[in-house]
Write an enzyme that holds these catalytic residues in place. Structure first.
Site, short mmCIF file in Angstrom:
data_model
loop_
_atom_site.label_atom_id
_atom_site.label_comp_id
_atom_site.label_asym_id
_atom_site.label_seq_id
_atom_site.Cartn_x
_atom_site.Cartn_y
_atom_site.Cartn_z
N ASP A 189 -16.79 -21.12 4.68
CA ASP A 189 -16.31 -19.77 4.93
C ASP A 189 -15.60 -19.27 3.67
O ASP A 189 -15.27 -20.06 2.79
CB ASP A 189 -15.36 -19.74 6.14
CG ASP A 189 -15.29 -18.37 6.81
OD1 ASP A 189 -15.91 -17.42 6.31
OD2 ASP A 189 -14.62 -18.27 7.85
N ASP A 190 -15.39 -17.97 3.61
CA ASP A 190 -14.72 -17.40 2.45
C ASP A 190 -13.22 -17.70 2.48
O ASP A 190 -12.61 -17.95 1.45
CB ASP A 190 -14.96 -15.89 2.33
CG ASP A 190 -14.57 -15.10 3.58
OD1 ASP A 190 -14.25 -15.71 4.63
OD2 ASP A 190 -14.61 -13.86 3.52
N ASP B 261 -7.50 -18.09 7.41
CA ASP B 261 -6.29 -17.28 7.50
C ASP B 261 -5.35 -17.90 8.52
O ASP B 261 -4.60 -18.82 8.22
CB ASP B 261 -6.67 -15.84 7.84
CG ASP B 261 -5.52 -14.86 7.69
OD1 ASP B 261 -4.36 -15.24 7.91
OD2 ASP B 261 -5.78 -13.69 7.38
#
Length: 165
Positions: free
Chosen positions: A99-100, A103
């Site tokens: 994933d980028d 969070d």
């Protein structure tokens, strides 16, 4: 970015490509991997770069929605991981999830539950979700909003100290 005290971290295409390649480099000692699962949409670009660099030919997606533009909301699975990848993982294949960003960790937790034995890698990590990923490149503070290159357009930016020139 609703909070005026929130920090902004714009990432260019060049920087994101370099960071994604750095992620692949870091993963070389952990692989080889039999398949990569990109978390769509943000994980599609880094997963493509990682798959190319590590010569992973089996590429899958899982589509999860947890953001509405800039506000984190409820999480929803839009596309499940294919049964063939789940079977590969059950039979001992080495699967990589990309994933980028991690969070708060809600997306990571959900996808980890789908593939509990997979190696989870992200380009960027925030403190609340960092413990859920195995490998990442850059940590940013929780109050930082990352603007990815696909979110940006080239435009004038006012000088930090004020003024117009």
């Amino acid at each position: 970015m609703n909070n005026p005290n929130q920090k902004s971290f714009p990432v260019s295409w060049d920087q994101f490509h370099r960071d994604s390649r750095a992620l692949a480099w870091r993963l070389t000692s952990i692989g080889p991997f039999d398949a990569v699962v990109a978390i769509a949409r943000g994980g599609l670009v880094p997963a493509t770069i990682v798959a190319r660099e590590l010569n992973i030919r089996t590429v899958e997606t899982v589509a999860v929605k947890s953001y509405d533009h800039q506000n984190q909301g409820g999480i929803k699975v839009l596309k499940e991981i294919s049964q063939s990848i789940l079977d590969m993982a059950k039979n001992g294949a080495k699967v990589l999830i990309v994933d980028d960003l991690v969070d708060t960790g809600s997306t990571a937790r959900l996808v980890r539950d789908m593939l509990p034995g997979a190696h989870f890698a992200t380009v960027y990590a925030k403190p609340m979700g960092r413990e859920l990923v195995d490998t990442f490149i850059t940590e940013v503070s929780q109050d930082t909003w990352i603007f990815f290159p696909w979110d940006l357009d080239v435009a004038y930016a006012a000088p930090i100290g004020g003024g117009t020139d």
